[in-house]
Each structure stands twice: as structure tokens, then as C-alpha cells.
Design an enzyme around this catalytic site. Structure first.
Site, PDB file in Angstrom:
ATOM      1  N   GLY A 156       0.547  -1.234  -0.065  1.00 47.25           N
ATOM      2  CA  GLY A 156      -0.070  -0.368  -0.064  1.00 47.25           C
ATOM      3  C   GLY A 156       0.695   1.065   0.189  1.00 47.25           C
ATOM      4  N   CYS A 157       0.292   2.830   0.050  1.00 43.12           N
ATOM      5  CA  CYS A 157       1.366   3.445  -0.258  1.00 43.12           C
ATOM      6  C   CYS A 157       1.036   4.176   1.045  1.00 43.12           C
ATOM      7  CB  CYS A 157       0.132   4.296  -0.955  1.00 43.12           C
ATOM      8  SG  CYS A 157      -1.555   4.967  -0.501  1.00 43.12           S
ATOM      9  N   TYR A 158       0.742   4.238   1.856  1.00 44.50           N
ATOM     10  CA  TYR A 158       1.163   4.429   3.218  1.00 44.50           C
ATOM     11  C   TYR A 158       1.957   3.578   3.136  1.00 44.50           C
ATOM     12  CZ  TYR A 158      -2.747   8.195   3.730  1.00 44.50           C
ATOM     13  OH  TYR A 158      -3.372   9.296   3.462  1.00 44.50           O
TER      14      TYR A 158
END
Lengths: 352, 352, 352, 352
Positions: free
Chosen positions: D154-156
């Protein structure tokens, strides 16, 4: 081509926004090496001190500007300086055999009196100026190919002239009715800090400036007159938009033949730019967003005809720092050097 | 006036951006009480569920829209609905004796055929429509004063018509040369989510839309024709700007008398709007930023004449949700009610 | 109160963002008249030359700063100057009987050594400083009421301290675990042009600055220590956000009693701020947007407890130029003068 | 490699922001051809109808999703779908011999119960899931090299884990003190229109969301636990920032050894990521701006130690759609295919 066959190029004025675009583009150019970066305020600093994000890719200092020394170290030199400085430097570079691409307004005018009148500067390099070519390849490609000095087109003129060219060349509109309502992101104002360019001032807002007296007016008029074969005056109004990059030009003119409809004009535009890789004429009823062009050398054109008023309206979008400045300069260099015109020129933005 | 003497007002369509502006303005109005808020999608919710920041100031539910019941609870009713709905509701409110202010396009046209042709809707309320007054006080103040139904002016028309009024009323320009290049923040598109209004799409970019066919065109033309005393067609092009609020209209027209200079036109404008508290004609060489008008009912005008082209250029800035929508509606209400026109209308933005 | 009974007030440093907010607020204050505006760089200009949008409301020049002369013309003086200047001026104003509100950091520290160490300035006005009161009414209202000199709280400290106060006063958290991750719009950097505050640099981006050494750290610690009754060190990290106004503080701390749940903490907050008109504790699961506070004197608080980690997280939103600066100064003035505390303080933003 | 030797790849979910990034990257990849684009809402449209700016480069329709048919036409398939859909499709693609890269959360969890509990979905593909590898090459490069199914990070988590990895692997911090305060542009919310992602709502503002319950929390914790060799719980708070792209993660943790200073930690980071082309550890006292990473696969890290509090603070910046999504997926593909890892991955942004 092996690395030792790359051409050495120099950038004078590397620290501004034009400079960083040139650095970015030339680092990925297969046929050149950046061998010199010059500046004034930041001499002695490393380029990566100014732009830390690029430190993994470039490690060069900002050096003093000594034209003859630059000429010893570079075959092609880009000048990205405030107006009035290039004309002090270019003659000395040319005398040493360099090819020169100037991003300022100094070498854009065939008539130096026009320059002097709008830019309030005196010029003594008339002979050099007379050999300069206006750097907008989609209009003057052939002349650029043989030039040693190119005065790269301004950002607003690029967007406006690509929108107007088919109309003027084919005599489709009454030139006295041309109105160019242009809108630019704030990076066009440069990196020198000014109050009106602060985010706190410019964000969330919009205004016009330079109404009836912006310096890009005579530049647009010179090329329009050349295209139309008659003297043309245009109404040009720029606006500052709360965004970083991008120019949108909305161009209005009265059609000479009120019988022409949108499909006619679209056909003319598609045909005119059929072989122009960097000008994209959009399908019917599609009009460009500036962000489509960001980070690319593209100009997008959308065309409309208003049958009620007999006007054609052309909307043109470019990245002001790319097709409007640095990428266009690289395109000119490719042409001057006899290379493939599209070398190192980006063609696809990262949307959104 | 004591609290019990306040006038009860209702807002139908309270949940959109027009609605929240009306709520915000009317909460601080000394002579009214909001007694009713109506909506559709959000019926049953409390207004503060939609806008939590306002919970300390208002505690009212969004109710169903039953015109007769609304009329029992409100003397003045604001309609802030999508086009085509107000004309179903207003007649029933008027029949019950309400004063009605409509923020949509339904009651802006004297000729319903024009409305039907541009808005693709059939209308059967011709008699009611014939009594509606166009809600732009700086043009139709007297008629508004005696009206029971006001079709409040659109956002683009407000900015454009205030810029054009002195020129047209005094016959200074050739109406066939009028070009209006307008720019708006995205809140004009409303609060219903649409892809093109997402921040990820609209930010950092700019584009034109509705070229040669935007529905505000006939509205502008109707009033221009009325002002000029002749039929006027205008070229109107709106653009979407990456900001929330604000409209800038850049208006071009050819002067009939090429001898007129900037000082002449400025004098005419200052004189024309001398008694118009909400129209600020700026000093020579000053042009407005949209943010100057944010949160106020003001329209700022900057005026230029180009002696090279014989054109006058007027730049007009408003807050599209205030002078362009809700604050103008409150201004109209003040006039309809015989109150001081400026009641509850903000006059100073918080800069920057 | 009739106009002739209004109190004359002066603003030294009127041309910056703090100054324009003060002007905006004081123009609508029913009990004061602005009688003096002082500056340095812009002396001789009219205030409306700097801010043309306000020319219809104020017509005063920017004058030289002569404290004794200012004191002759104003009973209350606001100082909105860079750090280090107020302490040169305030003693002379106080000596002449003025009440003084300083928006800089000069009078925020009880211990001048702390100021000197973090601000790298030497101070010789210890006695004056010892009488200064920290201007955050929700913490020190009583002392402000009797003060002649108020050092108005900083923007980040205001947002952070209002979030922390109930926790520290009631001993609910371990002070050594406090982390304040704060985010501010760029107007906090002032109107002096700086490269990093240009729209072209700051828009579309986000970064941290002053990590582990920002000057608001000791200011927050001083008040936290006072509230907790023990010395407190905090971890404070500010970030620059691509927006004009607004601060969001996200505050983390370990609960001493792991049995406390969200409802407990919310009840404590609502009770604690029950009588604080300007602090709005939001309902369960609602967290503030900074734009809710824009143009107002409000602080919104949202409260969460993470049962997995035993931490309380409080999110606090203010307008950095209002509750974080000028509006809070006006609130302090109202208290110092014995007036109704909420006079002239806006309470409702224009959303969106 | 000649064109006929390129590998055919398919994109299921091409119309969203993840999809357009993949298209953009893969069009310039020297070893692949896009042979299939699948979608749901936009089936039958041409991809260039959705994204007109790209019409000069791609001419493919959006087709129905029939996994077996896709598998016939593509050796590698990217899934860019809402959570919960990939796990219906991936098993069928794998059964037909495809390599699969999933951009959703479906294949990020080694323990499906964790997924089911946080994502409220039931999963029946446990055996397939057990063979999936977490797609963050700087942590799991070796496992990715032999995987047929990669659940891209995921991005975070990408931004946060690259910041934390050296600390956790070397046991330098107390894992129970980790706080991740993260900030993201709005493109992370996707292209489906939602009210809170409108420019009119999200611009000029900032807020936290998902406090104490965001779904990226268990994903971060799974990898942190793996790195630390013990179960780790983190405090993770995301914020929505008024910009399109970019994530900044500000990560806090207590050092176990209070004697460690900034230079020590910097040395450790530089050494740790010495061979990681895509992780740039910045020089002392330099902290990243998110815009430095835009359009690239880079992660920039800035490191600070606060000797007063004993905490290390690491600031991490990525482009959420590139290193945080599509470019990382391409990086994973390059590894899975045994190609040079950096193929077609951009390394230099266009600043500003």
C-alpha cells in the site's frame, strides 16, 4: 553513440526554472553531456544544493560566466537569463564557434527597434541579431536547421501562434479581430521571490496583468504578420492562474467566410498539423486541459466555430516550461544538430 | 427591531453551496429568522450533520418540500435548486402570498422560448414568469423593489453585465464585437460529486468549457440587448480554474469613438457607479484579483483602453457564491422588503 | 456607545498579514477607531496602495514608528513586527500609559533566558517582561484582564495548547509521551517574499521543517509545564501545507489510565470547554477540517482514543492568522478593556 | 529485444488512477506490450475516451473481465481493482500460468484473519494467498523474484516501512513508541467522485481521517513485526492534503540507546540503503518535499534525532501513485521476470 562521442553542452543560467528543466531534459539526452553550468547569484554552490532532489543524478558546480571559457568546454550553449543579458554573451560564444540557444527575448525580434521600444534596452549587436532565427520549429523548422543562433519562442507566443498558424497561413480570418486571452501558471514568473508570486497571494485567486502592454504582444505580432503576409495587431491579455505550470490560450477571430463550419476548420487543422508530432489536434468537441501537457513537449489544440457570431475559437494548451521554454529549446537543438527531432523530448504526462 | 418582529424565511435547497451561503448570511441578518430548510437527498438529517462546522449556530432539520406548508411558515422563500425545479414550486408559494427569490435559471428569461430552447425544458408557468424580475440590483433595482418573484442573476452574467453596463447604456462600443472570456472557481459546479470537479482532476490545471453554447449566453444577451436598446449577441467562453470561489470576467469590445482614452472611460465608470456601494471601480492601472471579493457582495472593476487596437478591456471580479449567487439574493430581498439594501451583506474579505 | 467615545487604537506593523487582519477586524469593532498605522518599508504609502481591495473602507497612511507619538494618538497599540523589535518599542508605549498587545514572540516567555537561547537575541527589558501576560484567553483569561502588556500566543502553540489543556490540567496523560505533529498554511511565513513560499515551490507539495528545533517548542513547553505542574518536554514538528491559511495540530499522548475510553475523554473535553465560546469540541467520530475555522476566532477539537495503543489523539484546527494571531489579539484586547469578550470576533466561516 | 519478443501484459482495472499510471509506465517499457485492458463501468469505451491526452499513444478498448480469456492474451496481469475483487480473479489467472501483480489489499496479508477482520470480507482462497509475496522490493526482493503472485504494498505502508526498516532491523528503537503521522494527496482516494474529494471541499484545507482505525495499520504492523522479530503495534494517522499526488510520512520513535546522535543514525541509514537505487537518504539537515518524488519511483528519507527527547524522527516522501502504487508494481514485475530492476522506472521529476 558511445559516451565519448556525446556533444558537450553548457547551460548559462542553470539555477532558475528554465535551467532546471534543461538539466532534467539533457541528463536523459543520448547525444549530449552537460559539461558546464553557469550562474550569478549561486556561483560556487553545487547544483544539487539548489535542487537536492536531483543530487543522485548530477554533481556539478555553478560556475562564473566567462563566455570564452564556456566556449572551450561546450559546443552548444543554452542561455537561460533575464532579458538583456544574452545579447552580451551570445556574440562571444558564436565568435568561438558555439551554437547558441537563447531562452530570453533578446534574439526573438527581426527588427531591433521593436525590441528596444518594448524592452527599454539599447542593443548594439545588430549584425548578430540579423542571423538569429525564431525558435518555433512548427513554423520555422527549415531556418532553425541551418542556424547557429536561435532565439527560442516565448511561452505565450508558442501557445498562441500554434493556435493561429493554420488560420493565418490560409487567410481564413480577419487578422484585425484576433483576441488572445491567455492564462499561465506562476512558474512563468521565475524563481526569484516576488510578493505577488507567493502562494499566500496567488493561490485561490486569479487576475489579469499586462493588459494592452505585455511584451509578448510584439513577438506574437511579428510572427502573425509573417504568417499572414500583412501587418497584424493582436489583442493579448495574460492572466496569472493559481497553479504551477501550464498555459492555456483562448484565441478568438472572425472567419472571413461565414459559411465555414466546425468540421471544415477541424479538417484544416488536422491536415495542417498532420506531420507535426508535437501538436495534437483534438477530436470534435474535446478541448484541452493544461495538465494534459505537463512535463511534455506537446501542444494540444481544440477548435470550435460559433455559427451565431461567425467566430472561430481555438484553445491551446502547453507546459510553459517545456514546449513554452526548455523542451522547445532542446527540440531546436536537435534540429540544429541534424539529429532526430524528438530525441529526449517527453510525450506523455503523468496524469492526474 | 425585536426578535419577535423578525420575518420568517425559508430555504428550499439548503444543503448545496447556495444553501449554505444563504444560511450563513441569514443567520447574521438582523431582520429575519430561518424557520424552514428544505431538501431532497438529505431529508431527515440535521443541517449540522452536513456542515458540522456550523453546529454551534444552527440546529434545524432538512425537511421535505411541501410548498403550501413552507408558505405557512415563511414569508420569504429562497429557492436554491437545480434548473427546472423552481418553476414547479414558485407558483404555489406565490399563490400563498410569499415573496420568492429563485437562485436557478428558471425565472431569468422574459421570453420563455429562449429558456426552453437553451435549457431543453417545457414550461407551463408563463403568467407567473411574466411577473418575474431579473435579480441584478445595479441594473433593475426599481423593478426588484416591487417584485414578488425575483429570478436572481447567474454568476457569470453578474460579473459580465456589471462590466458592460456603462459601455452599453452609453452606446460607447460596437455590441457585435463583445467577447467575454470568463474564469470561475469550481464551486460553481455545485456539491454533487462529479469526476471533473475532483481535486485530483481540477487542481493544477485549467480548461475552457461550454464554448459557443454555455447557457449563460442568452441570459447575458437578454440584458445586454435591454441595456443597448438593440439585439446583442455576445461571444461567451467560461473556463474552470483550480480554485474554490471567484469569477473573473475579461470583457473586450471595440470603441465606437477611437478618440476615447483610458481616463475618459475610467471617468465614465466612476461616475456611473458612484452610488453603487457594491461595485468598486478601481484606480487607473489597478486590476482586480478574484480573492479581493471572496466572502463579500462586492464586484471590483478594472478598466483599460488599448489605443493600438481601439478596444476597451474591462476586468470584473466577484465571489461567484456571493455577489454571483446568495449575497445578491439577500441584497434583492432587502430591496423587496424595503429594508436598507446593505443589511447583512459582507463588504471586506479576509486577505489573503 | 457613540462614535466619539470609541477608543483610539494604533497598529505598528500594519502592512504584513497580521496587520491586515487587525485592520479588517478593528474596522468592524464597535468600540475602537484605528487612528495610527505604522510600518517601515512602506512608510509614506497609503494602506490601500498595499491592499487595493480595502480602499473603500480605510484611508490611512503608513507612518514612521515614533513610540511616544503613537502613544499620544492611541490608547491601545498592537505590535505586529518581526521578533526582537517589539521589546524595543513596548516599554516606551507602556511608559506613556498605553495598553500593548504584541503579536511577536518577544513577550511570551516568563524566563527571558529561554527566549534568548532560542531566539538568539539579548534582552534588557526584564522588568517590563516580568509583567507581560501570555495571551491565550482560554488559559490565562484572568491575568489578561488586568494586564497592560500581553504577549499574544503563537499560532502553533494556540492550536496545540487548546488541544492539550484538559489532559494536562487533569493529569490524564504521561507528559513525556506528548508528540505534536502540526501542519500550517504558508501565510504563517509572512508577506516578505521568500523562495520556499512561492506558489511554484510550495503548491502541490508538503514538507516538514524545524524538526526538533522550532522556536514554538519552548513556548508550548512553558505553558504545558504550567498546566501540568511539572516540567514538560514535547516533541513538536511543523509542516508546510499547500494552502494559504489554517493550522491543524495532531496531538498524541499516552493515557495514564488505560481504562479510559473515547466517551470518557469526550465528556471531559466537553465539560472543560463548556463555557469557552471559541473552542468547539466536536461530536464523537467527527474531526475538524482547517477550513471550518477560516476567517473565524474558533478552535475546533476532535478527540479519539486508541484502545490498542492506549493513546489519546486530539486534532485541533484554527485559522493561523485569526485565533492563531490577530483575532486572538482582539479577543485579548476586549478582555483587557473589560468589554464583552466576543466583540468583533467572527464566528462563522464562508464554506466552502 | 525485438518487438515480437516483448511479453504481453494485461491490466484489469485500467480506467482508474492506478490503471492510467500502469498504462503510462508500460507504454515506455522496452520488454512488454499492453495487449489487454479490462474494466467494468467503462466497458466498450476506448481508453482514450477516458483520457484524451493519451490518444496519440494508445488505442485500446476497455473490455470485459474474463480471466481465462485474459490469461490467453497476457503472460503478466496487473489487477487494479477495489479491495475484495482481486481474490476472485487472481486464482483463475494463476491457474492458467499467468504471473499476477495485485495493487489492492487482497494479497498483502499472511494471516487472512487479519484481512477479514479489518476489511470485513470473507476469503476462501487461503491456499493461493499463502503463496503471495508482499510487494515491497526493498524489503522482500528475494521472495518477489520467485513469486507468481505479488500483493503490492500500500501507499502509506511503503512510505512508512522504508522509513522504519533500518531502525527495526537493527533494534534501535522501542517499537511500542512508534507513531506514524502520514499525509497524502487526494488522488489516493481514487477517481470515483466523492464529495470530500471535490476541489471545492478539499482545497485550502486539511484534516485527519481513519484515526486509530485505518486499514493500512495492520499492514504496517505485519511488516514491522517481521522486521523487528516481535509483535509491533503502531499508531498510524493519515491526513488528506490539498494536493493531487504525494505522501509524506513523519515517523517518531524512542531510541533505545539515548547516546545515539544524528550522525550515527544518518550513517546507519546511508549504509543500509547504499545499494537501494530507489531510496535516497538525504544529507544532514535536509528533509524531503513530496514534489521531489512526483512522477518517479523514488523514496526520499530525511533523518533527525532530538537529543532533548531521545527520539528519532524520519521523514519519508514518495509519489503515492508511483512508488506507492503503479511504479512499484512495475518494479516488482521486473524482478519477477528476472529483468533489470529499474527498467521503465522514472528517476527524475520535473521540478517545480
Amino acid at each position: 553513440m558511445s559516451a565519448q562521442n556525446r556533444i558537450p553542452v553548457g547551460i548559462i543560467g542553470a539555477s532558475g526554472y528554465g535551467g532546471i528543466q534543461l538539466v532534467r531534459l539533457l541528463l536523459e539526452h543520448p547525444l549530449v553531456d552537460i559539461t558546464y553550468m553557469g550562474g550569478s547569484g549561486s556561483v560556487g554552490q553545487n547544483f544539487a544544493d539548489l535542487y537536492p532532489h536531483i543530487s543522485h543524478a548530477v554533481n556539478l558546480p555553478i560556475e562564473n560566466i566567462e563566455p570564452e571559457e564556456v566556449a572551450d568546454r561546450a559546443q552548444v550553449v543554452f542561455l537561460s537569463l533575464p532579458n538583456g543579458l544574452a545579447s552580451k554573451i551570445a556574440p562571444r560564444l558564436l565568435a568561438k564557434g558555439c551554437k547558441v540557444l537563447d531562452l530570453s527575448a533578446d534574439y526573438r525580434f527581426t527588427d531591433l527597434q521593436v525590441y528596444e521600444s518594448w524592452y527599454k534596452e539599447t542593443r548594439t549587436d545588430g549584425e548578430v541579431n540579423s542571423k538569429a532565427v525564431y525558435g518555433l520549429p512548427e513554423i520555422y523548422r527549415d531556418r532553425i536547421a541551418t542556424a547557429n543562433l536561435v532565439g527560442c519562442a516565448g511561452c505565450y507566443p508558442t501557445a498562441s501562434l500554434l493556435a493561429l498558424q493554420p488560420l493565418l497561413k490560409q487567410g481564413l480570418v480577419d487578422p484585425s479581430t484576433i483576441i488572445i486571452d491567455a492564462k499561465s501558471g506562476t512558474s512563468g514568473g521565475g524563481r526569484q521571490p516576488k510578493t505577488n508570486l507567493l502562494l499566500a497571494e496567488a493561490d485561490g485567486s486569479l487576475g489579469a496583468y499586462g493588459i494592452a502592454n505585455h511584451r509578448h504582444t510584439p513577438e506574437i505580432e511579428q510572427v502573425c504578420s509573417d504568417l499572414a503576409g500583412q501587418e497584424v495587431l493582436v489583442q493579448f491579455t495574460p492572466h496569472l492562474i493559481p497553479m504551477i505550470r501550464g498555459i492555456l490560450s483562448t484565441v478568438y477571430a472572425k472567419l472571413r467566410d461565414p459559411g465555414l463550419v466546425k468540421d471544415d476548420i477541424l479538417t484544416i487543422y488536422k491536415s495542417f498539423y498532420r506531420n507535426s508530432e508535437w501538436v495534437q489536434v483534438l477530436p470534435k468537441n474535446i478541448f484541452p486541459q493544461t495538465k494534459w501537457a505537463l512535463g511534455t513537449n506537446l501542444c494540444y489544440l481544440g477548435v470550435e466555430v460559433d455559427p451565431r457570431t461567425g467566430r472561430v475559437i481555438v484553445v491551446s494548451a502547453i507546459d510553459n516550461l517545456m514546449k513554452g521554454q526548455a523542451a522547445q529549446a532542446v527540440q531546436c537543438m536537435n534540429i540544429m544538430m541534424g539529429w532526430e527531432e524528438s530525441l529526449a523530448l517527453p510525450k506523455l504526462t503523468f496524469y492526474p
